[in-house]
Design an enzyme around this catalytic site. Structure first.
Site, PDB file in Angstrom:
ATOM      1  N   HIS A   1      30.886 -52.706 -31.145  1.00 50.61           N
ATOM      2  CA  HIS A   1      31.879 -52.258 -32.112  1.00 50.61           C
ATOM      3  C   HIS A   1      31.650 -52.969 -33.434  1.00 50.61           C
ATOM      4  CE1 HIS A   1      35.647 -50.752 -33.649  1.00 50.61           C
ATOM      5  NE2 HIS A   1      35.917 -51.957 -34.083  1.00 50.61           N
TER       6      HIS A   1
ATOM      7  N   ALA B   1      -6.327 -34.165 -42.759  1.00 52.45           N
ATOM      8  CA  ALA B   1      -5.832 -35.535 -42.924  1.00 52.45           C
ATOM      9  C   ALA B   1      -5.291 -36.055 -41.609  1.00 52.45           C
ATOM     10  CB  ALA B   1      -4.734 -35.564 -43.982  1.00 52.45           C
TER      11      ALA B   1
ATOM     12  N   TYR C   1      16.091 -25.306 -39.681  1.00 51.57           N
ATOM     13  CA  TYR C   1      16.199 -26.733 -39.968  1.00 51.57           C
ATOM     14  C   TYR C   1      15.399 -27.161 -41.190  1.00 51.57           C
ATOM     15  CZ  TYR C   1      11.743 -28.526 -37.969  1.00 51.57           C
ATOM     16  OH  TYR C   1      10.436 -28.843 -37.732  1.00 51.57           O
ATOM     17  N   ILE C   2      14.215 -26.558 -41.386  1.00 52.05           N
ATOM     18  CA  ILE C   2      13.425 -26.969 -42.557  1.00 52.05           C
ATOM     19  C   ILE C   2      14.108 -26.497 -43.842  1.00 52.05           C
ATOM     20  CG2 ILE C   2      11.212 -26.664 -43.744  1.00 52.05           C
ATOM     21  CD1 ILE C   2       9.836 -26.676 -41.002  1.00 52.05           C
TER      22      ILE C   2
ATOM     23  N   LYS D   1      11.444 -36.742 -44.760  1.00 49.67           N
ATOM     24  CA  LYS D   1      12.459 -37.782 -44.582  1.00 49.67           C
ATOM     25  C   LYS D   1      12.462 -38.760 -45.762  1.00 49.67           C
ATOM     26  CE  LYS D   1      13.053 -35.376 -41.969  1.00 49.67           C
ATOM     27  NZ  LYS D   1      12.502 -34.217 -41.255  1.00 49.67           N
TER      28      LYS D   1
ATOM     29  N   ALA E   1     -13.361 -27.577 -36.323  1.00 51.25           N
ATOM     30  CA  ALA E   1     -13.980 -27.306 -35.030  1.00 51.25           C
ATOM     31  C   ALA E   1     -13.753 -25.862 -34.611  1.00 51.25           C
ATOM     32  CB  ALA E   1     -13.399 -28.244 -33.980  1.00 51.25           C
TER      33      ALA E   1
ATOM     34  N   ALA F   1      11.053 -20.671 -45.985  1.00 50.95           N
ATOM     35  CA  ALA F   1      10.986 -21.506 -44.770  1.00 50.95           C
ATOM     36  C   ALA F   1      11.583 -20.704 -43.630  1.00 50.95           C
ATOM     37  CB  ALA F   1      11.767 -22.804 -44.977  1.00 50.95           C
TER      38      ALA F   1
HETATM   39  C1  LIG Z   1       8.873 -29.824 -43.575  1.00 55.06           C
HETATM   40  C2  LIG Z   1       8.725 -30.171 -42.136  1.00 55.06           C
HETATM   41  C3  LIG Z   1       9.558 -31.125 -41.582  1.00 55.06           C
HETATM   42  C4  LIG Z   1       9.429 -31.473 -40.239  1.00 55.06           C
HETATM   43  N1  LIG Z   1      10.280 -32.409 -39.737  1.00 55.06           N
HETATM   44  C5  LIG Z   1      10.164 -32.766 -38.448  1.00 55.06           C
HETATM   45  C6  LIG Z   1      11.013 -33.756 -37.901  1.00 55.06           C
HETATM   46  O1  LIG Z   1      11.864 -34.322 -38.588  1.00 55.06           O
HETATM   47  N2  LIG Z   1      10.857 -34.092 -36.605  1.00 55.06           N
HETATM   48  C7  LIG Z   1       9.930 -33.488 -35.804  1.00 55.06           C
HETATM   49  O2  LIG Z   1       9.817 -33.825 -34.637  1.00 55.06           O
HETATM   50  N3  LIG Z   1       9.109 -32.543 -36.286  1.00 55.06           N
HETATM   51  C8  LIG Z   1       9.204 -32.166 -37.581  1.00 55.06           C
HETATM   52  N4  LIG Z   1       8.352 -31.211 -38.076  1.00 55.06           N
HETATM   53  C9  LIG Z   1       7.413 -30.560 -37.137  1.00 55.06           C
HETATM   54  C10 LIG Z   1       6.195 -31.429 -36.891  1.00 55.06           C
HETATM   55  O3  LIG Z   1       5.565 -31.696 -38.113  1.00 55.06           O
HETATM   56  C11 LIG Z   1       5.237 -30.742 -35.931  1.00 55.06           C
HETATM   57  O4  LIG Z   1       5.921 -30.390 -34.768  1.00 55.06           O
HETATM   58  C12 LIG Z   1       4.102 -31.651 -35.556  1.00 55.06           C
HETATM   59  O5  LIG Z   1       3.375 -32.029 -36.673  1.00 55.06           O
HETATM   60  C13 LIG Z   1       3.182 -30.965 -34.540  1.00 55.06           C
HETATM   61  O6  LIG Z   1       2.113 -31.795 -34.215  1.00 55.06           O
HETATM   62  P1  LIG Z   1       0.730 -31.228 -33.717  1.00 55.06           P
HETATM   63  O7  LIG Z   1      -0.091 -32.394 -33.337  1.00 55.06           O
HETATM   64  O8  LIG Z   1       0.947 -30.195 -32.715  1.00 55.06           O
HETATM   65  O9  LIG Z   1       0.091 -30.474 -34.934  1.00 55.06           O
HETATM   66  P2  LIG Z   1      -0.043 -30.776 -36.481  1.00 55.06           P
HETATM   67  O10 LIG Z   1       0.757 -31.910 -36.929  1.00 55.06           O
HETATM   68  O11 LIG Z   1       0.169 -29.468 -37.139  1.00 55.06           O
HETATM   69  O12 LIG Z   1      -1.532 -31.204 -36.607  1.00 55.06           O
HETATM   70  C14 LIG Z   1      -2.595 -30.329 -36.371  1.00 55.06           C
HETATM   71  C15 LIG Z   1      -3.812 -30.867 -37.054  1.00 55.06           C
HETATM   72  O13 LIG Z   1      -4.920 -30.121 -36.607  1.00 55.06           O
HETATM   73  C16 LIG Z   1      -5.799 -29.920 -37.701  1.00 55.06           C
HETATM   74  N5  LIG Z   1      -6.598 -28.744 -37.395  1.00 55.06           N
HETATM   75  C17 LIG Z   1      -6.182 -27.468 -37.244  1.00 55.06           C
HETATM   76  N6  LIG Z   1      -7.208 -26.667 -36.908  1.00 55.06           N
HETATM   77  C18 LIG Z   1      -8.318 -27.446 -36.866  1.00 55.06           C
HETATM   78  C19 LIG Z   1      -9.676 -27.205 -36.561  1.00 55.06           C
HETATM   79  N7  LIG Z   1     -10.111 -25.982 -36.249  1.00 55.06           N
HETATM   80  N8  LIG Z   1     -10.509 -28.248 -36.574  1.00 55.06           N
HETATM   81  C20 LIG Z   1     -10.079 -29.492 -36.893  1.00 55.06           C
HETATM   82  N9  LIG Z   1      -8.811 -29.776 -37.192  1.00 55.06           N
HETATM   83  C21 LIG Z   1      -7.932 -28.773 -37.157  1.00 55.06           C
HETATM   84  C22 LIG Z   1      -4.869 -29.755 -38.871  1.00 55.06           C
HETATM   85  O14 LIG Z   1      -5.523 -30.069 -40.076  1.00 55.06           O
HETATM   86  C23 LIG Z   1      -3.779 -30.748 -38.550  1.00 55.06           C
HETATM   87  O15 LIG Z   1      -4.015 -32.001 -39.138  1.00 55.06           O
HETATM   88  C24 LIG Z   1       8.446 -30.853 -39.427  1.00 55.06           C
HETATM   89  C25 LIG Z   1       7.598 -29.893 -39.978  1.00 55.06           C
HETATM   90  C26 LIG Z   1       7.721 -29.555 -41.303  1.00 55.06           C
HETATM   91  C27 LIG Z   1       6.791 -28.530 -41.872  1.00 55.06           C
END
Ligand SMILES: Cc1cc2nc3c(=O)[nH]c(=O)nc-3n(C[C@H](O)[C@H](O)[C@H](O)COP(=O)(O)OP(=O)(O)OC[C@H]3O[C@@H](n4cnc5c(N)ncnc54)[C@H](O)[C@@H]3O)c2cc1C
Lengths: 474, 515
Positions: A450, A42, A189-190, A56, A118, A275
């Site tokens: 303020h 997604a 944190y989670i 959130k 990929a 978690a």
């Molecule tokens: C419950 C929870 C709460 C969080 N709250 C916060 C917050 O408040 N603030 C904050 O900064 N961070 C928060 N995070 C962390 C944050 O979600 C991640 O740090 C962030 O999403 C990382 O982004 P990213 O682009 O590295 O990877 P991701 O968001 O993990 O995205 C990676 C994407 O790559 C895709 N993918 C993986 N492998 C392949 C493949 N081989 N081919 C094609 N697609 C692929 C996956 O489907 C995914 O969509 C939270 C995480 C969780 C679980």
């Protein structure tokens, strides 16, 4: 080449459409590069679909219900009924709006979107397997590849996620009813965000944590404020215990924990949420085919330009290491896109802010006093308790404090630790100050509105200069 | 190969230490872990062990020198292979190389902030990359040495700070040699920048708050400071320009102006009697000693305590005639068991017994959490005068130790404090302290609390004095007591009751048997 493969070429190939990948793709396309973004699940990645945004949204729902029910001292009497399905569908609406927005933005900027998984086939080519069985696959040739495949929750041995008895954070964000009781393994944190949320929605929450504090990655006094409030909400903490096994117990679960000394305890609940951290997704990418070697923990090492040790392959976001945060992923994504476009960009962030959406919130940025000392500064510290903030009192949220750390010789701001209402927003000001190389005097002399919580930042800064008005200077 | 050895962090959070003495000389053979130097941190004197087997090649720091952690203090020749490869495979060696390197680049910077940290806005950092400049080599002109876009540009144009500012001159030249287009250019560049007299007259000037403050201090109208810098099309003034202006406008060439303001910056405002180079006369009239090490630590601790905790001191006296008898009787017994029994263990025991009844005196105020923490353990600090100054070794868990154990432990700790071999941990974690100021004579004192503890008991000298017992004046042994409390958490009444309890145990020492 597998039969049915079609081959196309792209200048920049981005794998993963989370906050790291989609931002890199949009920025690359803006800079005139032919860009392809591959996502298997997604748009928006973990953050939009099962992380930051849905969590959130639920926290806001839980806060709204809880605050309405706990406002008697203000003369407000209410007994809100929480319709979890209603809350979930509102949350899903928010998520859909945002993920739809990401997709539209990508298209509008000319990013080619490819759905599928990929895998590196050889240097310069990636194979994308589409959707389900028989949907075929295609081979993409790239000049530059950006790995942004993010992270997944770590499983504790014996606690395979099944979405019913054993929940991951993703499952916990999709429950259609509020569990009566919940064991949460991990007070990071989670774990703390979800424990607080479900406690406010009415669950009996028991937290099990191997270390000896809530939010153990933060300074002791930060975690203490959060733990105290969670306890007031009825959360029960068991520190020094690790979850060792579980078994079904009626409709629910019985979780067994063990201390280091081998003592065991059991906790019964409807479900258990695990978690305990997240691990990078680098094991399913065919990295060996391009000679990329992840670290022991699965991360990809990168240089100041986000490039891995294989030429032309970059990594951003959770796969590129701590802190695993969405804004860090996005910031890295932008830098890498600009580096590929030969702009003078580099990862030279002086600090990356950090927020925890517990009650009260936590926001930190830059160095703690101890870290500043370790880095060779002579730190000076200023602090402002929230109970001295007029705005905090009118919000009925007077727990916590703002603490700033600066270099005593030059006055440069080095860091801040904030616990209190809107700490996640307040931290941004200090982040800007650090990034700009602002001094205590610069921030202290900037007039703040303020009555606002941001005044507490100004007061803490003045306290570091021994010139605070609303607290005693020392 | 040669191994350079840097001053390690020998105590928590230490940033510098004084080399007290060298235990080796150049040419001496040393073995790994053999002590090579004694250094004084702000808490104690510790020995620094050799990291290698080898011979001392060179000693880099003199005895008495205060050395920052991470500086090279001694070099060794080791028997290890001398080829370059060995240096890189030796991880410690590699790390040391790095330390040396970073120390060098830190020197290149204007202030001694750690090298990796850059105080410059993101745009300045990006500009530096664009111009292919290592921003760490750029001298900053902003507050605290912050590097501005302009600093980066002038660095790129050749070290502007070593030459008179070329800009105004060339502007004048082009203005006088050309007409037409050039005039337009000048206007675009901001009229103020080309005012050659060094006086501008703007309605509005952009500057950081710290710069405005500086201008105010220097009595400079910031709108009159000439500048070529703009932000969003408005004139922008940096602190350096304010200083230049204050020093007499652009006629003063940059280096001169900088040198002067540099010095001026070091003289504290209104700095009375702090002349940096005392002449012979002054030297005859006073001796100056550095306020460092243990002295400074004591000073800072006292300052923090006295300025944090409102002190109140309660005075009283105890008739310790029976204690004197008791101790006199027990002393030989203790000596037989190898212990030297002073009055102090009795006082410690009496204090612990009283603390159990008045736990508020065994507490700590946690201002941040807004909590008073009453301790259920009894770690009693014993203030000890040493040659280097006051130290407070701590007898841990005094409630769980016998009189003789306390005596032994205390004597041991006090000795270690005096010969400076005490470990920092042995002076931490106290919950209540006792100071025996009577040891040098004296009746009453106003002891300063060993913050964050909340109370300290001072003991006067035990003296025979005339006292009235049953209507008769008789000689009695009298011990004066001075108890200081932190009035934020402890009230006078509690101080009095606590003192009464301590007194009772000291006047009737057999009561201690019940404890
Ligand atoms: C419950 C929870 C709460 C969080 N709250 C916060 C917050 O408040 N603030 C904050 O900064 N961070 C928060 N995070 C962390 C944050 O979600 C991640 O740090 C962030 O999403 C990382 O982004 P990213 O682009 O590295 O990877 P991701 O968001 O993990 O995205 C990676 C994407 O790559 C895709 N993918 C993986 N492998 C392949 C493949 N081989 N081919 C094609 N697609 C692929 C996956 O489907 C995914 O969509 C939270 C995480 C969780 C679980």
């Amino acid at each position: 080449m597998v039969v049915g493969d079609i081959s196309t070429g792209t200048e920049v190939l981005v794998i993963g459409a989370g906050p790291g990948g989609y931002v890199a793709a949009i920025r690359a396309a803006q800079l005139g590069l032919d860009t392809t973004l591959v996502e298997r699940d997604a748009y928006g990645g973990v953050c939009l679909n099962r992380g930051c945004i849905p969590s959130k949204a639920l926290i806001t729902g839980a806060d709204t219900a809880h605050e309405a029910a706990a406002a008697e001292e203000m003369g407000i009497h209410a007994d809100p009924a929480v319709d979890m399905a209603g809350l979930q569908s509102w949350k899903d609406g928010v998520v859909d709006q945002l993920t739809g927005g990401v997709e539209k933005l990508c298209k509008a900027n000319g990013v080619n979107l490819v759905e599928g998984t990929a895998e590196f086939a050889s240097e310069g080519t990636v194979r994308v397997a589409h959707g389900g069985e028989g949907q075929g696959s295609e081979t993409l040739e790239y000049e530059h590849a950006i790995i942004a495949t993010g992270s997944r929750p770590i499983e504790v041995p014996g606690f395979a996620f099944d979405g019913e008895h054993v929940l991951s954070s993703k499952h916990a964000l999709d429950l259609d009813s509020v569990p009566e009781s919940l064991v949460v393994v991990g007070a990071g944190y989670i774990g703390m965000e979800l424990s607080t949320t479900y406690a406010k929605l009415g669950s009996d929450v028991t937290v099990v944590e191997m270390l000896h504090a809530a939010l153990p990655a933060y300074e002791e006094d930060v975690g203490r404020v959060v733990r105290k409030r969670a306890e007031e909400l009825g959360v029960e903490f068991n520190f020094g215990e690790g979850a060792s096994e579980w078994e079904p117990q009626g409709d629910g679960v019985r979780v067994t924990t063990e201390t280091e000394g081998g003592e065991t305890a059991t906790y019964d609940a409807d479900t258990v949420l695990v978690a305990v951290g997240r691990q990078p997704v680098t094991d399913t990418l065919g990295l060996e085919n391009v000679g990329l070697d992840p670290t022991e923990r699965g991360f990809l090492d990168t240089d100041d330009y986000g490039e891995t040790n294989v030429d032309g392959i970059y990594a951003v976001g959770d796969v590129a290491g701590e802190p695993m945060l969405a804004h860090k992923a996005s910031a890295e994504g932008e830098v890498v896109a600009e580096v590929i476009a030969e702009e003078p960009a580099a990862m030279d962030f002086q600090s990356i802010p950090n927020a925890v959406f517990t009650d009260p919130e936590v926001g930190t940025v830059g160095m703690t006093e101890a870290e500043a000392e370790e880095a060779g500064f002579d730190p000076t510290v200023g602090q402002m308790p929230m109970h001295a903030s007029g705005r905090a009192l009118t919000l009925r949220e007077s727990e916590g404090f703002v603490r700033v750390v600066a270099d005593a010789d030059t006055g440069f701001l080095l860091g801040a630790q904030i616990v209190g209402p809107e700490a996640s927003e307040l931290i941004a000001e200090v982040g800007l100050a650090i990034e700009m190389g602002a001094t205590l005097e610069d921030v202290g002399s900037t007039v703040h509105t303020h009555p606002t919580l941001s005044e507490a930042v100004m007061e803490a800064v003045k306290n570091a200069e021994d010139a605070a008005i609303h607290t005693l200077n020392r | 190969m040669v191994r350079e050895f840097t001053l390690p962090d020998v105590g928590e959070g230490l940033t510098e230490a004084e080399i007290v003495s060298w235990l080796v000389d150049s040419g001496d053979a040393v073995s790994e872990d053999q002590p090579v130097a004694e250094v004084e941190t702000d808490k104690a004197v510790v020995e620094v062990p050799s990291p290698v087997d080898g011979t001392v090649r060179e000693i880099h720091a003199a005895e008495g020198e205060v050395v920052p952690v991470g500086d090279v203090i001694i070099g060794f020749d080791t028997d290890e292979d001398d080829d370059a490869g060995a240096a890189t495979t030796d991880t410690t060696g590699g790390a040391d190389d790095e330390t040396v390197e970073s120390a060098v680049s830190a020197v290149a910077e204007t202030d001694d902030a750690p090298a990796e940290h850059v105080f410059a806005s993101p745009s300045a950092r990006r500009l530096a990359r664009e111009l292919d400049i290592d921003i760490l080599t750029v001298e900053g002109s902003g507050p605290g040495g912050r590097v501005t876009d302009r600093d980066v540009r002038s660095h790129a144009e050749g070290d502007a700070s070593t030459e008179p500012e070329p800009k105004p001159e060339s502007a004048v030249q082009s203005a006088t040699t050309a007409v037409g287009d050039e005039v337009d250019e000048l206007e675009l560049g901001g009229g103020a920048s080309t005012v050659t007299e060094g006086e501008a007259d703007r309605d509005r000037t952009l500057a950081a708050p710290a710069t405005r403050r500086l201008a105010e201090e220097e009595g400079v109208d910031i709108d009159a400071v000439s500048t070529e810098q703009t932000r969003d099309g408005e004139a922008f003034v940096a602190p350096e320009q304010v200083r230049e202006h204050a020093a007499g406008g652009v006629e003063q060439t940059a280096p001169g102006a900088e040198a002067e303001t540099g010095e001026a910056g070091e003289t504290p405002a209104g700095g009375v009697d702090l002349d940096p180079l005392p002449d012979a006369e002054v030297q005859r009239r006073e001796t100056r000693e550095p306020y460092t090490g243990v002295r400074q630590t004591i000073g800072e601790a006292m300052e923090e305590s006295k300025y944090t905790a409102p002190h109140v001191t309660h005075h009283d006296e105890a008739d310790v005639t029976r204690l004197v008898e008791t101790r006199g009787r027990l002393k030989p017994e203790a000596a037989e068991r190898g212990a030297s029994l002073s009055y102090m263990p009795f006082v410690v025991k009496a204090v612990v017994a009283a603390l159990k009844q008045y736990p508020i005196l065994n507490s700590q105020l946690d201002e941040v959490a807004g909590e008073i923490r009453k301790k259920h353990y009894y770690n009693v600090g014993i203030a000890t005068a040493t040659d280097a100054g006051l130290m407070v070794p701590v007898v841990k868990d005094a409630d769980r130790k016998g009189m003789l154990d306390i005596a032994d432990e205390m004597n041991d700790l006090v000795e270690k404090a005096r010969d400076r071999s005490i470990a920092p941990e042995e002076m931490q974690g106290g919950t209540f302290s006792i100071t025996n100021f009577g040891a040098v004579g004296g009746e009453h004192a106003t002891p300063i609390i060993n913050y964050p503890e909340t109370a300290i008991l001072g003991l006067g000298e035990i003296k025979e004095k005339p006292r009235v017992v049953d209507g008769e004046v008789v000689p009695r042994h009298v011990l004066t007591l001075s108890l200081s409390i932190d009035h934020r958490v402890i009230d006078g009444a509690e101080a009095g009751q606590f003192t009464n309890t301590v007194k009772r145990y000291l006047e009737e020492p057999e009561l201690l048997l019940l404890e």
